[in-house]
Scaffold this motif. Sequence first.
Motif, short mmCIF file in Angstrom:
data_model
loop_
_atom_site.label_atom_id
_atom_site.label_comp_id
_atom_site.label_asym_id
_atom_site.label_seq_id
_atom_site.Cartn_x
_atom_site.Cartn_y
_atom_site.Cartn_z
N MET A 20 0.68 -1.18 0.13
CA MET A 20 0.12 -0.04 -0.05
C MET A 20 0.81 1.24 0.02
SD MET A 20 -3.34 -1.29 2.31
CE MET A 20 -4.17 -0.12 2.07
N PRO A 21 1.70 1.49 0.86
CA PRO A 21 2.65 2.69 0.86
C PRO A 21 3.46 2.92 -0.26
CG PRO A 21 3.58 1.22 2.76
CD PRO A 21 1.94 0.57 2.17
N ILE A 22 4.09 1.70 -0.99
CA ILE A 22 4.88 1.65 -1.94
C ILE A 22 3.82 2.16 -3.16
CG2 ILE A 22 6.08 0.07 -3.75
CD1 ILE A 22 6.58 -1.79 -1.11
N LYS A 60 -3.13 -1.34 -21.19
CA LYS A 60 -2.99 -0.16 -22.05
C LYS A 60 -3.92 -0.75 -23.28
CE LYS A 60 -0.24 3.39 -24.05
NZ LYS A 60 1.08 3.91 -24.21
N ASP A 61 -4.92 0.26 -23.89
CA ASP A 61 -5.72 -0.19 -24.99
C ASP A 61 -6.34 -1.27 -24.64
OD1 ASP A 61 -4.99 2.33 -26.04
OD2 ASP A 61 -3.09 1.68 -26.81
N GLY A 62 -6.73 -1.65 -23.77
CA GLY A 62 -7.43 -2.94 -23.46
C GLY A 62 -6.49 -4.31 -23.40
N GLU A 63 -5.38 -4.12 -23.77
CA GLU A 63 -4.37 -5.27 -23.44
C GLU A 63 -3.62 -5.35 -22.43
OE1 GLU A 63 -4.40 -7.56 -26.14
OE2 GLU A 63 -6.28 -6.50 -26.73
N PRO A 64 -3.41 -6.48 -21.84
CA PRO A 64 -2.55 -6.68 -20.70
C PRO A 64 -1.21 -6.85 -21.19
CG PRO A 64 -3.59 -8.87 -21.26
CD PRO A 64 -3.96 -7.80 -21.95
N LEU A 65 -0.38 -5.84 -20.56
CA LEU A 65 1.11 -5.89 -21.04
C LEU A 65 2.04 -6.40 -20.31
CD1 LEU A 65 0.84 -2.10 -22.52
CD2 LEU A 65 0.56 -3.83 -23.92
N TRP A 66 1.98 -6.48 -18.92
CA TRP A 66 2.96 -7.04 -18.03
C TRP A 66 2.20 -7.54 -16.84
CZ3 TRP A 66 3.68 -4.86 -13.16
CH2 TRP A 66 4.63 -5.46 -12.51
N ARG A 67 2.80 -8.10 -16.16
CA ARG A 67 1.97 -9.01 -14.98
C ARG A 67 3.00 -9.46 -14.08
NH1 ARG A 67 -2.90 -12.70 -14.76
NH2 ARG A 67 -2.94 -13.78 -13.15
N ILE A 120 6.88 -6.21 -4.79
CA ILE A 120 7.77 -5.62 -6.04
C ILE A 120 8.21 -4.42 -5.59
CG2 ILE A 120 5.83 -4.83 -7.20
CD1 ILE A 120 7.26 -5.29 -9.62
N ALA A 121 9.48 -4.06 -5.78
CA ALA A 121 10.00 -2.67 -5.37
C ALA A 121 9.54 -1.55 -6.22
CB ALA A 121 11.50 -2.84 -5.50
N GLN A 122 9.61 -0.55 -5.51
CA GLN A 122 8.65 0.84 -5.83
C GLN A 122 9.50 1.26 -7.27
OE1 GLN A 122 8.91 3.99 -3.10
NE2 GLN A 122 9.26 5.47 -4.89
#
Length: 98
Positions: free
Chosen positions: A30-32, A73-80, A85-87
């Motif tokens: 949450m704070p990250i 982006k534009d309805g497409e998953p680009l990264w997962r 995970i680090a800030q």
Amino acid sequence: MEKFNELIKSEQPVLIDFFAEWCGPCKTMMPILDKVKESIGEKARIVKIDIDKFGELATEYRIQTVPTFIIFKDGEPLWRHSGLIAQKELISMLEKYI
């Protein structure tokens, strides 16, 4: 569900944080995420989706671990990514798609 589909169709990158209230690592993030939002500003959106309230979305995107982050982006998953995970890493991934 319709609002979610509209949201991810944005030309602006949208980072979806699939989380659960009972999840310790989700609370750690949450704070990250707040700092990532400060850094990115209006160039990208960050949206939290509670998997217990929106189970159909969790099922559709095969969320098996929380937190899970997906950049759309534009309805497409680009990264997962699943787990902590680090800030800096989150910021650099979002900047890649801005």
